[in-house]
Design an enzyme around this catalytic site. Sequence first.
Site, PDB file in Angstrom:
ATOM      1  N   GLU B  58       0.815  -1.223   0.000  1.00 49.00           N
ATOM      2  CA  GLU B  58       0.000   0.000   0.000  1.00 49.00           C
ATOM      3  C   GLU B  58       0.848   1.272   0.000  1.00 49.00           C
ATOM      4  O   GLU B  58       0.476   2.271  -0.630  1.00 49.00           O
ATOM      5  CB  GLU B  58      -0.954   0.017   1.197  1.00 49.00           C
ATOM      6  CG  GLU B  58      -2.209  -0.835   1.005  1.00 49.00           C
ATOM      7  CD  GLU B  58      -1.991  -2.324   1.233  1.00 49.00           C
ATOM      8  OE1 GLU B  58      -0.869  -2.713   1.614  1.00 49.00           O
ATOM      9  OE2 GLU B  58      -2.941  -3.103   1.038  1.00 49.00           O
ATOM     10  N   HIS B 127     -11.429  -4.542   9.539  1.00 51.87           N
ATOM     11  CA  HIS B 127     -12.002  -4.419   8.190  1.00 51.87           C
ATOM     12  C   HIS B 127     -13.338  -3.678   8.214  1.00 51.87           C
ATOM     13  O   HIS B 127     -14.178  -3.902   7.344  1.00 51.87           O
ATOM     14  CB  HIS B 127     -12.239  -5.797   7.562  1.00 51.87           C
ATOM     15  CG  HIS B 127     -11.015  -6.533   7.132  1.00 51.87           C
ATOM     16  ND1 HIS B 127     -10.154  -7.128   8.022  1.00 51.87           N
ATOM     17  CD2 HIS B 127     -10.495  -6.792   5.900  1.00 51.87           C
ATOM     18  CE1 HIS B 127      -9.175  -7.721   7.355  1.00 51.87           C
ATOM     19  NE2 HIS B 127      -9.363  -7.535   6.068  1.00 51.87           N
TER      20      HIS B 127
END
Lengths: 322, 322, 345, 345
Positions: B58, B127
């Site tokens: 990322e 999440h």
Amino acid sequence: MSHTFIEILRRALDEELERDPAVHLLGEDVAVGGAFGVTNGLARKYGTQRVRNTPISEAAITGVATGAALCGLRPVLEIMFIDFATLALDCLVNQSAKYRYMSGGQLAVPMVVRTQAGAAGGAAAQHSQSLEAWFTHVPGLVVVTPSSPAEAYGLLKSAIRLGDPVLFIEHKRLYAMKETLVENAELPQIGKARVARPGTDVTVIAYSAMVRNALEAADDLSRSGTSVEVIDLRTLVPLDMATIAASVSKTHRVVIAHEAVQSGGVGAEISARIGSELFDELDAPVTRVGCPFSPIPFAPELERALLPGTPNIIRAVRDLSG
Amino acid sequence: MSHTFIEILRRALDEELERDPAVHLLGEDVAVGGAFGVTNGLARKYGTQRVRNTPISEAAITGVATGAALCGLRPVLEIMFIDFATLALDCLVNQSAKYRYMSGGQLAVPMVVRTQAGAAGGAAAQHSQSLEAWFTHVPGLVVVTPSSPAEAYGLLKSAIRLGDPVLFIEHKRLYAMKETLVENAELPQIGKARVARPGTDVTVIAYSAMVRNALEAADDLSRSGTSVEVIDLRTLVPLDMATIAASVSKTHRVVIAHEAVQSGGVGAEISARIGSELFDELDAPVTRVGCPFSPIPFAPELERALLPGTPNIIRAVRDLSG
Amino acid sequence: MAHGPRELGSEVVTVNEPAAPTLSDWKRMYRALWRIRTFEGQVQRLAAAGEVPGFPHLSTGQEAVAVGVCAHLTREDTLFTSHRGHGHTLAKGSDVQATFAEILGRSNGLCRGRGGSMHVVDVANGVLGATGVVGGNLPLAAGAAWAAQAKGKASISVVFFGDGATGAGVFHETVNLAVLWKLPVLFVCENNGYAEFTSREEHSNVKLVSAFATPYGMPAKTIDGNDLLTVHAEAGDAIAGLRRGSGPFLLECITYRMAGHFVGDAQHYRSKEELTAIKQKCPIERLKRHLIDRGVRETELDTIGEEARQEVLQAVARARAAPPPDPSTVLDYVYSAPALSGISG
Amino acid sequence: MAHGPRELGSEVVTVNEPAAPTLSDWKRMYRALWRIRTFEGQVQRLAAAGEVPGFPHLSTGQEAVAVGVCAHLTREDTLFTSHRGHGHTLAKGSDVQATFAEILGRSNGLCRGRGGSMHVVDVANGVLGATGVVGGNLPLAAGAAWAAQAKGKASISVVFFGDGATGAGVFHETVNLAVLWKLPVLFVCENNGYAEFTSREEHSNVKLVSAFATPYGMPAKTIDGNDLLTVHAEAGDAIAGLRRGSGPFLLECITYRMAGHFVGDAQHYRSKEELTAIKQKCPIERLKRHLIDRGVRETELDTIGEEARQEVLQAVARARAAPPPDPSTVLDYVYSAPALSGISG
Ligand SMILES: Cc1ncc(C[n+]2csc(CCOP(=O)(O)OP(=O)(O)O)c2C)c(N)n1
Ligand SMILES: Cc1ncc(C[n+]2csc(CCOP(=O)(O)OP(=O)(O)O)c2C)c(N)n1
Ligand SMILES: [Mg+2]
Ligand SMILES: [Mg+2]
């Protein structure tokens, strides 16, 4: 005895290293004093096993500290500038903050992340930020923002003894500040604000370096007959609404001052809570003093133009009481 | 024609890829559709040079997108869950957001970071987060939070054409939502909120998936005679205070609803601004509906107990108007 | 691939590749070394006098890397650098006055005083910027290379970084991606043996940074970064390869920082002996000896050095004479349109 | 170093090192493989039926790595794993019912239903946790190893991760630190050739993960992760080394995931041939054939398998019977003291 902010941090760390063998320091250059000399001499005294240099690996060292905390150490990690906490955020937010919760109370992360924040002297856009608001939005983290050497001493020791992950934010403008420590005072409780100066007309809520500005403003305003009560929040999480409420119920007027970008800053939360919980106490809108919506520029003339300071607080108080 | 949120994102991306050769997509698995199928078929149509798979990196992919944006590409980057944006934050905050400013206007970062947020179905603590508030505190970033397929279509296209780094946040609970698109409508201007439902008694300000809850609540409340005006913010930065002010000046009562943790959330800023700019318009405290101060638990019973929803908005409106 | 004329400092230097540089090329590079050396000396002097905001990091002693690599770049090639980037910016041809003015935070600085020492950008010259975050610019350089690749351009991207940056995960992420995508990016590591006050041995078991390239099968070389001839030759080969589309290259240049980590660093962590030894490795002295061996008269070289010095001193004087930025403009350049800043109220 | 008795699943298995395991050890490990296989099968079945919240990732096909490594661990050793961690947790000896209950989000789950599939923690058993962030647990495992080292303990730390995690910078940061500090941490990479739906070739030019150890001089080995004998032997050697204080080790186990990335993955990116070929690599079948070759009767093995199956099915039934957590407790466990949550109002 009088100490600078840096000296007093060193003393607090020294005493905690002495007191509890579980305490370990780690971070870039900390074995040679760190970028600001806070840990000078500690590696010599406690060895480089307990005062450890690390590579430039903010993600890993935060993870290593977290893993060690899970297993009984009490790591005190130094992130040189809060701007680089961006590199440690996955671990801090997704792991350190949530471990107790996700494990249903089986584990804890007793860890302190010492970091240095704020603008001064042309440190520019990537070494000047005040990002504390992010961390106040993460359940599981404690956020401590000392306003002076004496405050830093007690708060750092209390933070190290807490059982939760703490972000301990040192403002670079305070590092040279000197103060005399009251010896053998009781350690402050994490989560209690303090009335830094009592007053009756307007409440100014501040933390970190901005407390000095608030006190300066209060001094100035007292000369023109306005009595300002200054609250030093000390910790942003937990937020001591009781102390705020007591003051606002007295003054009915509030200014919240911080150096961080005003929009989305900690002042927004405090203002929202006052507006909701103390709606009927307010004689005037809650006013915020914060940084306009801009990165921090390099040139001192621009930095000065952007950053909020004592004059902004004075103006805000005058506007409220005028 | 009716499209799901996912289908309409795909269509918007497809059209922008078609329109402008500078547009490129990148992210984990995007060449095979991405984790949620948004980019299905686009690599086949535009080639894997323009729709690129990346490693699980990322930080690097955000940096690569930023560097490419500096040099004239218009990258659309997918960060699979906003929880992993923590890994991209150094670049987004220290570089992408500040490049225009630090370079004195020499450079720009026209880039869209598409990411998916929110809680649903036991995605659990890592999440499920709603972290948009962080990004609203970073000058230089634009934050877009579509509330429906039709909204997402126009906002994504406008975001791609903007000259600034945009965080485009898709709520996982909206992915299956269907809506009919008005064809050939003008693209929305970034920074303009919309009145999703007009009303006269109370203003409910919401964004992203919470707009649906606000509309549901308004529906319910209308049956008991309360007329709720629902504002869909669409973008959090810029924040359209004009639309908010117009509504509050009419209703004099406000509820702000978001799924994110209430403390330090976007609602705090909006509440603070209403409290300050519209103090005299308020007949009651601004009320916030948000998530209590906790990580998101896994078990559905706990998740449901924690998350704010339609009943919370109804209760808040009732408390205000009652 | 042959290149057109290009600038080192404000002077045009023609480098004909792959033919070896002529004596006059070397003399121009000698001038470029002095330009950087003088520039950094002035930063140090004025910083000590409190005239430079922030905490500048000097590249004194590392000039040969900047000059040897940048001699092969055109304005279209993009350059990214670290906190220690003055030399790279000058070597690529940025204007001395505008660069110095930025470091002083003046209105006529390259970034109008917004950036400063760690954020110098000169778009017209392909200098896309320095960064204050160690390792932060590595993926940006790869991204610039991706843009060139995507647009079918022949240009390349170069990023300078320190040995300490290899501790940052993003270095490894970027190398992986650059190799995978065959990006035309040259990674130039200036291995000066230190990250701040801590020596390389305390940062990593990996002595040579080039070793990190091995798993990826990325070509890499460790060279003497204080020998301009070596740097020039090796960078030339590497860049020629990049221009042919052979993918990324890691060039590790062993060098020494002759100054402290930043201006004001007392360098207690270095012994006198170490500091003396480093002085003897001066890249400028080494080029000078080489050129004298090749028959150039010392006085000619001294004249070139003195000219460079004077040029820089005059530019610095002009930079200092400029006014600071207008405080009323402080909120410019945050967004593409001022309306987008609306949230700030 | 000899170890006391330890558990695989809920059954005690004594492993005498360094002597080779006895036939009865192998049979117990055979049972452990079946326990995991059955467990994952039940997760899949109940997930398909909508009874498992979230999106569980199954370790079906990768059981030999879990069992072969964990056979060498004591309860004092700490274990960290990834999103695909059910097998590791069971192999280290966590209770089947409590583990399954956590995956169902029940009140009697290991984490009282707060964690779920990707966040299983069982402190009493040294399972310090799974994580949903790829690569996220690598430094935590190093930190646990640091704590053991600092306290002078003989215990080690093990972390399981996928090949995709090597794309994450923190992998490299952690390896660097672990080598530098000589931490007793075993890095076990389960290289199953995929990260989600994308094959390793699209993620990296580096075919074998063990190659990443080379620059650091860290000992590493790539082994057949579907052959329990190999995993057991190699993990045993590596762990013996770790216990002797020789620093970190990277064990790369080539394996295959027989299921989709998560339950519900349609696996369009895999051909029928590939899926068939993978089935033929089943680690349970391989151990079975080996034990039969060594004279164990097939019926005995089938009985063991069936017993393990029944044991798990019963535990699953008990887990399902438990109530969900009490919603009124949702705000427990955020801080060490409830007062610290004060900010939430
Ligand atoms: C991410 C990050 N962490 C820490 C720092 C503080 N810092 C500035 S320079 C430096 C050392 C860099 O060493 P190296 O990369 O070798 O470059 P050199 O200074 O030797 O040129 C550090 C740790 C930083 N700027 N960024
Ligand atoms: C930082 C981060 N990025 C992306 C994801 C989404 N994700 C979950 S599993 C996975 C693939 C992991 O591959 P690998 O490490 O090889 O493990 P495997 O699934 O093959 O066991 C990805 C990308 C994630 N969980 N964390
Ligand atoms: Mg260095
Ligand atoms: Mg994998």
